[in-house]
Design a protein around this motif. Sequence first.
Motif, PDB file in Angstrom:
ATOM      1  N   PHE A   1       9.516   3.811   7.159  1.00 43.27           N
ATOM      2  CA  PHE A   1       8.565   2.779   7.689  1.00 43.27           C
ATOM      3  C   PHE A   1       8.874   2.938   9.272  1.00 43.27           C
ATOM      4  CE2 PHE A   1       7.578   0.299   3.919  1.00 43.27           C
ATOM      5  CZ  PHE A   1       8.557   0.945   3.157  1.00 43.27           C
ATOM      6  N   ASN A   2       7.602   3.643   9.979  1.00 48.41           N
ATOM      7  CA  ASN A   2       7.612   3.582  11.403  1.00 48.41           C
ATOM      8  C   ASN A   2       6.413   3.455  12.077  1.00 48.41           C
ATOM      9  OD1 ASN A   2       6.115   5.637  10.450  1.00 48.41           O
ATOM     10  ND2 ASN A   2       7.643   7.335  11.101  1.00 48.41           N
ATOM     11  N   THR A   3       5.650   2.753  11.078  1.00 51.33           N
ATOM     12  CA  THR A   3       4.281   2.144  11.890  1.00 51.33           C
ATOM     13  C   THR A   3       4.037   1.059  11.181  1.00 51.33           C
ATOM     14  OG1 THR A   3       2.920   3.346  10.185  1.00 51.33           O
ATOM     15  CG2 THR A   3       3.359   4.586  12.170  1.00 51.33           C
ATOM     16  N   LEU A   4       2.671   0.354  11.789  1.00 52.76           N
ATOM     17  CA  LEU A   4       2.485  -1.073  11.287  1.00 52.76           C
ATOM     18  C   LEU A   4       1.658  -0.642   9.834  1.00 52.76           C
ATOM     19  CD1 LEU A   4       0.994  -2.704  14.098  1.00 52.76           C
ATOM     20  CD2 LEU A   4       3.171  -3.181  12.782  1.00 52.76           C
ATOM     21  N   GLU A   5       1.079   0.617   9.781  1.00 49.62           N
ATOM     22  CA  GLU A   5       0.383   0.847   8.596  1.00 49.62           C
ATOM     23  C   GLU A   5       1.402   0.931   7.323  1.00 49.62           C
ATOM     24  OE1 GLU A   5      -0.176   2.262  11.471  1.00 49.62           O
ATOM     25  OE2 GLU A   5      -2.060   1.629  12.007  1.00 49.62           O
ATOM     26  N   SER A   6       2.686   1.612   7.740  1.00 52.33           N
ATOM     27  CA  SER A   6       3.393   1.813   6.700  1.00 52.33           C
ATOM     28  C   SER A   6       3.870   0.519   5.749  1.00 52.33           C
ATOM     29  CB  SER A   6       5.051   2.317   7.252  1.00 52.33           C
ATOM     30  OG  SER A   6       4.743   3.495   8.010  1.00 52.33           O
ATOM     31  N   TYR A   7       3.759  -0.791   6.659  1.00 54.56           N
ATOM     32  CA  TYR A   7       4.030  -1.843   5.996  1.00 54.56           C
ATOM     33  C   TYR A   7       2.674  -2.492   5.339  1.00 54.56           C
ATOM     34  CZ  TYR A   7       8.519  -2.321   8.702  1.00 54.56           C
ATOM     35  OH  TYR A   7       9.721  -1.907   9.038  1.00 54.56           O
ATOM     36  N   ALA A   8       1.569  -2.197   6.148  1.00 55.03           N
ATOM     37  CA  ALA A   8       0.536  -2.662   5.578  1.00 55.03           C
ATOM     38  C   ALA A   8       0.176  -2.036   4.393  1.00 55.03           C
ATOM     39  CB  ALA A   8      -0.704  -2.786   6.535  1.00 55.03           C
ATOM     40  N   ASN A   9       0.363  -0.822   4.090  1.00 57.85           N
ATOM     41  CA  ASN A   9      -0.154  -0.055   3.066  1.00 57.85           C
ATOM     42  C   ASN A   9       1.053   0.297   1.963  1.00 57.85           C
ATOM     43  OD1 ASN A   9      -2.890  -0.073   4.379  1.00 57.85           O
ATOM     44  ND2 ASN A   9      -2.132   1.944   5.429  1.00 57.85           N
ATOM     45  N   GLY A  10       2.029   0.153   2.468  1.00 56.05           N
ATOM     46  CA  GLY A  10       3.125   0.535   1.507  1.00 56.05           C
ATOM     47  C   GLY A  10       3.589   2.047   1.948  1.00 56.05           C
ATOM     48  N   VAL A  11       4.612   2.476   1.399  1.00 58.88           N
ATOM     49  CA  VAL A  11       5.240   3.890   1.544  1.00 58.88           C
ATOM     50  C   VAL A  11       5.443   4.396   0.160  1.00 58.88           C
ATOM     51  CG1 VAL A  11       6.945   5.382   2.520  1.00 58.88           C
ATOM     52  CG2 VAL A  11       6.073   3.651   3.925  1.00 58.88           C
ATOM     53  N   SER A  12       5.139   5.959   0.130  1.00 64.89           N
ATOM     54  CA  SER A  12       5.300   6.466  -1.194  1.00 64.89           C
ATOM     55  C   SER A  12       5.900   7.816  -1.125  1.00 64.89           C
ATOM     56  CB  SER A  12       3.821   6.713  -1.937  1.00 64.89           C
ATOM     57  OG  SER A  12       3.966   7.460  -3.041  1.00 64.89           O
ATOM     58  N   VAL A  13       6.914   8.316  -1.752  1.00 63.33           N
ATOM     59  CA  VAL A  13       7.338   9.481  -1.821  1.00 63.33           C
ATOM     60  C   VAL A  13       7.482  10.062  -3.223  1.00 63.33           C
ATOM     61  CG1 VAL A  13       9.554  11.052  -1.442  1.00 63.33           C
ATOM     62  CG2 VAL A  13       8.820   9.169   0.091  1.00 63.33           C
ATOM     63  N   THR A  14       6.872  11.255  -3.273  1.00 62.57           N
ATOM     64  CA  THR A  14       6.849  11.887  -4.783  1.00 62.57           C
ATOM     65  C   THR A  14       7.711  13.060  -4.982  1.00 62.57           C
ATOM     66  OG1 THR A  14       4.810  11.023  -5.157  1.00 62.57           O
ATOM     67  CG2 THR A  14       5.363  12.784  -6.447  1.00 62.57           C
ATOM     68  N   LYS A  15       8.508  13.461  -5.664  1.00 64.61           N
ATOM     69  CA  LYS A  15       9.311  14.398  -6.072  1.00 64.61           C
ATOM     70  C   LYS A  15       8.816  15.078  -7.514  1.00 64.61           C
ATOM     71  CE  LYS A  15      12.324  14.079  -2.601  1.00 64.61           C
ATOM     72  NZ  LYS A  15      12.445  14.961  -1.532  1.00 64.61           N
ATOM     73  N   ALA A  16       7.993  16.015  -7.357  1.00 65.85           N
ATOM     74  CA  ALA A  16       7.287  16.776  -8.249  1.00 65.85           C
ATOM     75  C   ALA A  16       8.348  17.650  -9.240  1.00 65.85           C
ATOM     76  CB  ALA A  16       6.074  17.871  -7.880  1.00 65.85           C
TER      77      ALA A  16
ATOM     78  N   ALA B   1       5.015  -1.673  -2.206  1.00 68.89           N
ATOM     79  CA  ALA B   1       3.816  -2.570  -2.247  1.00 68.89           C
ATOM     80  C   ALA B   1       3.331  -2.891  -1.012  1.00 68.89           C
ATOM     81  CB  ALA B   1       3.978  -3.818  -3.280  1.00 68.89           C
ATOM     82  N   PRO B   2       2.011  -2.735  -0.694  1.00 65.84           N
ATOM     83  CA  PRO B   2       1.562  -3.231   0.630  1.00 65.84           C
ATOM     84  C   PRO B   2       1.966  -4.686   0.975  1.00 65.84           C
ATOM     85  CG  PRO B   2      -0.298  -2.131  -0.723  1.00 65.84           C
ATOM     86  CD  PRO B   2       1.036  -2.355  -1.576  1.00 65.84           C
ATOM     87  N   ASN B   3       2.058  -4.746   2.281  1.00 63.13           N
ATOM     88  CA  ASN B   3       2.461  -5.894   2.845  1.00 63.13           C
ATOM     89  C   ASN B   3       3.560  -6.737   2.173  1.00 63.13           C
ATOM     90  OD1 ASN B   3       0.355  -5.718   5.147  1.00 63.13           O
ATOM     91  ND2 ASN B   3      -1.396  -6.157   3.177  1.00 63.13           N
ATOM     92  N   ASP B   4       4.528  -6.138   1.655  1.00 64.52           N
ATOM     93  CA  ASP B   4       5.496  -6.704   0.994  1.00 64.52           C
ATOM     94  C   ASP B   4       6.467  -7.401   2.113  1.00 64.52           C
ATOM     95  OD1 ASP B   4       7.797  -7.391  -0.613  1.00 64.52           O
ATOM     96  OD2 ASP B   4       7.882  -5.646  -1.511  1.00 64.52           O
ATOM     97  N   SER B   5       6.562  -8.710   1.902  1.00 61.34           N
ATOM     98  CA  SER B   5       7.159  -9.543   2.865  1.00 61.34           C
ATOM     99  C   SER B   5       8.824  -9.425   2.712  1.00 61.34           C
ATOM    100  CB  SER B   5       7.118 -11.205   2.647  1.00 61.34           C
ATOM    101  OG  SER B   5       7.356 -11.524   1.055  1.00 61.34           O
ATOM    102  N   ARG B   6       9.441  -8.867   1.975  1.00 64.69           N
ATOM    103  CA  ARG B   6      10.551  -8.910   1.673  1.00 64.69           C
ATOM    104  C   ARG B   6      11.168  -7.527   2.708  1.00 64.69           C
ATOM    105  NH1 ARG B   6      10.780  -7.630  -4.908  1.00 64.69           N
ATOM    106  NH2 ARG B   6       8.947  -6.807  -4.251  1.00 64.69           N
ATOM    107  N   LEU B   7      10.160  -6.860   3.210  1.00 67.32           N
ATOM    108  CA  LEU B   7      10.403  -5.823   4.156  1.00 67.32           C
ATOM    109  C   LEU B   7      10.232  -6.128   5.631  1.00 67.32           C
ATOM    110  CD1 LEU B   7       8.760  -2.735   2.230  1.00 67.32           C
ATOM    111  CD2 LEU B   7      11.011  -3.416   2.318  1.00 67.32           C
TER     112      LEU B   7
ATOM    113  N   PRO C   1      16.146  -6.514  -1.147  1.00 64.85           N
ATOM    114  CA  PRO C   1      16.418  -6.477  -2.577  1.00 64.85           C
ATOM    115  C   PRO C   1      15.726  -5.129  -3.137  1.00 64.85           C
ATOM    116  CG  PRO C   1      15.239  -8.563  -1.899  1.00 64.85           C
ATOM    117  CD  PRO C   1      15.060  -7.636  -0.731  1.00 64.85           C
ATOM    118  N   VAL C   2      16.780  -4.470  -4.134  1.00 60.58           N
ATOM    119  CA  VAL C   2      16.274  -3.333  -4.480  1.00 60.58           C
ATOM    120  C   VAL C   2      14.838  -3.118  -5.249  1.00 60.58           C
ATOM    121  CG1 VAL C   2      18.764  -2.407  -4.810  1.00 60.58           C
ATOM    122  CG2 VAL C   2      17.509  -3.713  -6.921  1.00 60.58           C
ATOM    123  N   ALA C   3      14.466  -4.393  -5.622  1.00 59.57           N
ATOM    124  CA  ALA C   3      12.990  -4.612  -6.599  1.00 59.57           C
ATOM    125  C   ALA C   3      11.862  -4.296  -5.524  1.00 59.57           C
ATOM    126  CB  ALA C   3      12.913  -6.042  -7.049  1.00 59.57           C
ATOM    127  N   ALA C   4      12.184  -4.192  -4.285  1.00 61.50           N
ATOM    128  CA  ALA C   4      11.114  -3.847  -3.322  1.00 61.50           C
ATOM    129  C   ALA C   4      10.767  -2.458  -3.522  1.00 61.50           C
ATOM    130  CB  ALA C   4      11.659  -4.163  -1.994  1.00 61.50           C
TER     131      ALA C   4
END
Length: 509
Positions: free
Chosen positions: A385-400, A485-491, A431-434
Motif C-alpha cells: 500500500f503505497n498510494t491513496l488508490e491502494s487504500y481506496a481500491n484495495g490491493v490484490s496479488v495473484t500467484k498463478a 477490500a476497498p476503503n477498509d478502515s482496518r488499514l 486483523p488477519v481478516a482484512a
Amino acid sequence: MIIRELYRQHFKPEFLKLAGALSIFMFLFINSGYTQSIGYYTGAACTFNTLTEIANGCTSPNYFTIQYNMASGTYPAGWTLEVKANGDFSNGSTTIPAQYVSLAFNTANGGPGGVTGTGYQVLNTAQSVSLINTSEQLKTPPTYYFEHKLNMKVQGGNHLKVETGTYSTTLTVILRSKQGNVIATNSNVQASFVVNFTNSCQGVTLNSYSSNQNSFTTYAEQMAGATVTDALSVQYAPNGATCDGWRLDVRASGNFTNGAQSVAPQYFSLRFNRVSTGTPTASQIGVDNTPVVLNNTDVILINGSNAPFGANVFTEHKFDMIIQGGNHLLVPNGTYTGTLIFSLYNSNNVLISTTTVSVSFLVNTVNSSLTLELQNSANEIDLVFNTLESYANGVSVTKARGMRVVGYQPYQVMIKTSGLNLIGTDNSTIPVAAVNVQTTKYTSSSGGISTFTRALSTVDQIIVTNPMVDNTQQVIEYNLRYYTAPNDSRLSGKTGIFNTTVLFVIIPQ
C-alpha cells in the motif's frame, strides 16, 4: 594443751587480746587480696539426630553452671547476671545465627535469696541481656562462693538443616551491680550443640528412563495434543542419606528435533503421576499433579520435599508428559527427539546429582498418497500500500499455479493463520481478516472439485475439496489470490511492514 599452757604461763591477758585482734586483721588483709571471678561448667548439650528433633528444637536443663568467686564487698539489691554472644554458632564451615539460641535462669545453689529469672532471653551479638532480677543484696562476707544454673534452648527449624558437626561459640558472662558497674566477668564461656542429622543429601544418585512414545497419525490428533502416561521415570538411590527439603528440577537441553525440523520445549509439560517404588509417599512429599511447562532453564518439579528419603531405600517416581496440540505440530513426518536433564538439589540449593534422558514423539499424519506444495513464489506474499488508490481500491496479488496437490484419494485443503493479527514493526496490528484468499483451479478440465474464498482466520477453513471422481483429479494446480477490500478502515492510518504466517493443511476425507 601444751600451747594453751604456754599462753597461760608466759603472756598477760591484755597481750592475748591484742594478739587476737592482730590475727583477725591479718585474715581480713589476706581476703582483701582475692579478686571477683566467674567460672563455669556445662552439662549435656542438645543433640539433633532426627528430622523431628530438627523441627521441634531442644532444651538442655541446667546446661550452664555459673560459679561466682567473690572477694569482700557489698552490692545492693538490683545486681544482675548478663550474657552476650561473642559470635554466631559455627562448626568451622557452616554458621547458625546466635538468635536461634536462648538462655534462662533455672535455680541457685547458695548465695543470696531473692533471685528470680527473667525468662528465656535470645542471645544477641550486639549487646548483653539480663537473665535475673534480685531483691536481696550480695554481701561478702558471708557469701564468698555460690552458683546459678542456666537452661539453654535451641529453636527448631530449617536453620538446623545444615552440615553435621558441633556448633559452638563463646559467651561473655557479666555480674553487674545495680549501678551498672562490672563486678566480675568471663568472656570465654563455651556454648555448643550437636547436629547429627544431615540434610546435605550427599550420596544420593539419580537415574532416569523414558517409555510410551506418542504417535500423531491424524490432523485432529495434532490439533488436540496428547498426554503420555508414565512417559518418564526418575530413580533415586539415597544410599545412606535421609535428607529432606530436597528439590527436583528439569530442563530441556534444546528443541525436539528431526533433522532440520524442530518443536520448541515450551509446548511440552511434565506432570507428577505417582511414587511407584520406595519412600516417602507423594502426600508425605507434598507434591501435587500440576503440569510444569518445560524450558531451556531449570523448572521445579518437586519443590522442597516435606519428608526425607528412606536410608538405602530405592525410590522411583513416574511422570506424565503432556504435548500441547496446535500448529507447532504441523511438521514433516518423523521422530522428534529432545533431551531432558533432571537435577536434584538439597535444601541449601546445592546440586547433588543429575541424570539425562532422551524422550521422543512421532509424527506420521500426512498420508503418503497426498502431498501439497506451494510453488511459483507462493510461499511469500507482499501486499503493498503505497498510494491513496491502494487504500481506496484495495490491493490484490495473484500467484498463478501457486499451489500444487498430488493425491490418490479424496482430500480437503484447509487454510488458517498462526495468529489473530498481522504484527507491525512497531508492534501495531492489523486483523488477519482484512486479507482474503481466493482459490481457483488452474485448469477447468477437473470436474467435481470445489474451491472457496475465505477471509484469513486462526480457525481451520476449507479452500479446496476434491472428491477424486476420476484419475484426472490426481494432480491439480490451483491459483491463489490474496486481496483487500476497498476503503477498509482496518488499514487506515497504518504504516510499516506487517507480517503473519499462513498455514495450508491437507487431510484425507
